[in-house]
Design a protein around this motif. Sequence first.
Motif, mmCIF file in Angstrom:
data_model
loop_
_atom_site.group_PDB
_atom_site.id
_atom_site.type_symbol
_atom_site.label_atom_id
_atom_site.label_comp_id
_atom_site.label_asym_id
_atom_site.label_seq_id
_atom_site.Cartn_x
_atom_site.Cartn_y
_atom_site.Cartn_z
ATOM 1 N N UNK A 49 0.832 -1.210 0.000
ATOM 2 C CA UNK A 49 0.000 0.000 0.000
ATOM 3 C C UNK A 49 0.867 1.260 0.000
ATOM 4 N N UNK A 50 1.900 1.271 0.838
ATOM 5 C CA UNK A 50 2.762 2.451 0.924
ATOM 6 C C UNK A 50 3.542 2.665 -0.374
ATOM 7 N N UNK A 51 4.026 1.578 -0.992
ATOM 8 C CA UNK A 51 4.745 1.712 -2.251
ATOM 9 C C UNK A 51 3.824 2.241 -3.342
ATOM 10 N N UNK A 52 2.603 1.719 -3.414
ATOM 11 C CA UNK A 52 1.644 2.196 -4.422
ATOM 12 C C UNK A 52 1.363 3.685 -4.245
ATOM 13 N N UNK A 53 1.171 4.105 -2.999
ATOM 14 C CA UNK A 53 0.911 5.523 -2.730
ATOM 15 C C UNK A 53 2.089 6.381 -3.175
ATOM 16 N N UNK A 54 3.294 5.925 -2.884
ATOM 17 C CA UNK A 54 4.492 6.679 -3.263
ATOM 18 C C UNK A 54 4.630 6.746 -4.784
ATOM 19 N N UNK A 55 4.454 5.600 -5.467
ATOM 20 C CA UNK A 55 4.596 5.572 -6.931
ATOM 21 C C UNK A 55 3.496 6.365 -7.628
ATOM 22 N N UNK A 56 2.281 6.349 -7.081
ATOM 23 C CA UNK A 56 1.177 7.091 -7.681
ATOM 24 C C UNK A 56 1.286 8.592 -7.390
ATOM 25 N N UNK A 57 2.025 8.934 -6.338
ATOM 26 C CA UNK A 57 2.197 10.337 -5.972
ATOM 27 C C UNK A 57 3.465 10.920 -6.571
ATOM 28 N N UNK A 58 4.414 11.211 -5.702
ATOM 29 C CA UNK A 58 5.661 11.851 -6.124
ATOM 30 C C UNK A 58 6.577 10.917 -6.908
ATOM 31 N N UNK A 59 6.425 9.604 -6.708
ATOM 32 C CA UNK A 59 7.301 8.652 -7.380
ATOM 33 C C UNK A 59 8.584 8.449 -6.603
ATOM 34 N N UNK A 60 9.485 7.652 -7.163
ATOM 35 C CA UNK A 60 10.762 7.359 -6.524
ATOM 36 C C UNK A 60 11.891 7.763 -7.458
ATOM 37 N N UNK A 61 12.763 8.637 -6.973
ATOM 38 C CA UNK A 61 13.906 9.127 -7.747
ATOM 39 C C UNK A 61 14.909 7.995 -7.964
ATOM 40 N N UNK A 62 15.296 7.763 -9.213
ATOM 41 C CA UNK A 62 16.306 6.747 -9.519
ATOM 42 C C UNK A 62 17.391 7.348 -10.402
ATOM 43 N N UNK A 63 18.537 6.689 -10.420
ATOM 44 C CA UNK A 63 19.630 7.060 -11.320
ATOM 45 C C UNK A 63 19.682 5.979 -12.392
ATOM 46 N N UNK A 64 19.243 6.304 -13.598
ATOM 47 C CA UNK A 64 19.150 5.339 -14.684
ATOM 48 C C UNK A 64 20.444 5.315 -15.484
ATOM 49 N N UNK A 65 20.960 4.104 -15.686
ATOM 50 C CA UNK A 65 22.184 3.928 -16.467
ATOM 51 C C UNK A 65 21.841 3.358 -17.834
#
Length: 189
Positions: A49-65
């Motif tokens: 539930x917490x991950x879904x809320x985070x991804x649907x909201x602000x999202x998660x910052x990643x460093x893409x290579x």
Amino acid sequence: PPSSRIAVGRQPAHRRPETMACMGLSCAGLCADDDAADNYTTDDETRLKMLKEKLAGAGIQIKKFSAKSPMKKIVLKMKNDDAGDAAMYFEQHGEPYTDVDCPVSVRFAVIGMRRATDPDPYSKHMAGSRVLRDNLSPTDALKAAVIDLPKKASVSFAVDSDMEMSDLVEGMRLLIAEAKTSFAGGADY
């Protein structure tokens, strides 16, 4: 005390107590603050539930290579597609982001998630991905993962800490499993 949170958070997932200080989810930004972290329960339903809320909201910052371009900071997000299936997509500076490695969006039901320390299915006796091995120090392997996409495509990325990655991988695996059980079918992307 803060020191006990760090020691507990570094235990393998299968040996972690059921209630602890957010299991590093404050690192991933999934908990609003340390007080919320103190009351966090680590059951799969709450984690999902917490991950879904985070991804649907602000999202998660990643460093893409990438093999073809320098590292880019982008945001991993979630939305429902036209068929109602949960789909992953990326943003950069608030705009949809796509490139050779990143599709516009892809359903969670058709992706896989593996740590940089997991075997590389495309290189015998190697771990992670060629992109991660070429762009990341082995000492940072616990901060990195690979999202496997359809048609042998993948997105190799890292986050700021190994605890954040551990929480993200565990949550994403739950999300992918849930998506597979309710997948409406159809095209991958």
